[in-house]
Write a protein that holds these residues in place. Structure first.
Motif, PDB file in Angstrom:
ATOM      1  N   GLN A  62     -74.858 -22.285 -17.846  1.00  0.00           N
ATOM      2  CA  GLN A  62     -73.962 -21.206 -18.245  1.00  0.00           C
ATOM      3  C   GLN A  62     -74.246 -20.781 -19.690  1.00  0.00           C
ATOM      4  N   SER A 110     -71.646 -16.260 -17.942  1.00  0.00           N
ATOM      5  CA  SER A 110     -72.212 -16.177 -16.598  1.00  0.00           C
ATOM      6  C   SER A 110     -73.286 -17.240 -16.453  1.00  0.00           C
ATOM      7  N   HIS A 152     -76.252 -12.230 -19.270  1.00  0.00           N
ATOM      8  CA  HIS A 152     -75.055 -11.452 -18.964  1.00  0.00           C
ATOM      9  C   HIS A 152     -73.814 -12.194 -19.468  1.00  0.00           C
ATOM     10  N   ASP A 185     -69.702 -11.703 -18.989  1.00  0.00           N
ATOM     11  CA  ASP A 185     -68.672 -10.952 -18.283  1.00  0.00           C
ATOM     12  C   ASP A 185     -67.315 -11.615 -18.465  1.00  0.00           C
ATOM     13  N   THR A 198     -68.169  -6.211 -19.829  1.00  0.00           N
ATOM     14  CA  THR A 198     -69.500  -6.646 -19.423  1.00  0.00           C
ATOM     15  C   THR A 198     -70.467  -6.375 -20.564  1.00  0.00           C
TER      16      THR A 198
END
Length: 209
Positions: free
Chosen positions: A105, A122, A132, A134, A160
């Motif tokens: 992660q 993410s 990413h 989010d 995001t």
């Protein structure tokens, strides 16, 4: 017969790379191609703003939460509208970027000067070149908090963001806040994007050009 075309040179990082996919960020950066799309209250319109930006990513001590081990960076990103570089910045954020190797992660713990705090993340792999981050309001892990005024006037419905590492050594990001605006009665996407190049390496011998 034409000569073969050479492929782009990829910057390779030496060492244990305990920061995983965050490793390429270490150092100080600048970018002059920033573009912000947002609602401007004074003009009652949605429009673009171009900006210059400085960012810094500094390694922090290893963080241990029981059996969890996190490697990370303390970071800051500050932006000035073009033509206002000698004045107060119009955007400022500070936070931490964290790598949980065992769970795969990446985590972005960010605080904005407007009274907004976001914990986003993410899944990721050590070799990933696109990361990413989010977050959704109410999510017990990756959630969003904002002050009462903003909750009433510009409630964040979704966040995001993407970091992309390019073969030429630059990195780019995009950021998208989905807002419910009281002034217009509709939802809109507040977006930011920029590409930055490194202006200072904290460990000059750690990389091959």
């Amino acid at each position: 017969m034409s000569a073969p075309t050479s492929s782009p040179t990829v910057t390779r990082v030496r060492g244990p790379q305990k920061l995983g996919p965050l490793t390429p960020l270490v150092g100080e950066w600048e970018g002059d191609a920033g573009l912000d799309l947002s609602y401007h209250n004074q003009d009652d319109e949605t429009s673009h703003t171009s900006y210059f930006e400085k960012a810094a990513f500094t390694p922090i001590p290893i963080q241990e939460n029981g059996q969890q081990v996190l490697w990370g960076l303390r970071y800051s990103m500050t932006a000035w509208r073009h033509g206002e570089e000698a004045m107060d910045p119009f955007h400022d954020e500070i936070g931490f970027l964290l790598w949980d190797k065992v769970r795969g992660q990446v985590i972005r713990n960010v605080v904005f000067g407007r009274g907004i705090a976001i914990l986003a993340g993410s899944g990721a792999r050590p070799e990933d070149r696109v990361l990413h981050f989010d977050a959704t309001p109410g999510d017990p892990a990756y959630g969003i908090l904002q002050n009462r005024y903003l909750l009433e006037r510009a409630e964040i419905r979704d966040f995001t963001s993407t970091f992309t590492f390019h073969d030429d050594g630059t990195f780019g990001y995009t950021s998208d806040l989905l807002l419910r605006l009281a002034a217009t009665g509709v939802e809109m996407h507040h977006t930011d994007e920029n590409t930055l190049h490194r202006v200072r390496r904290y460990h000059p011998s750690a990389e091959l050009g």
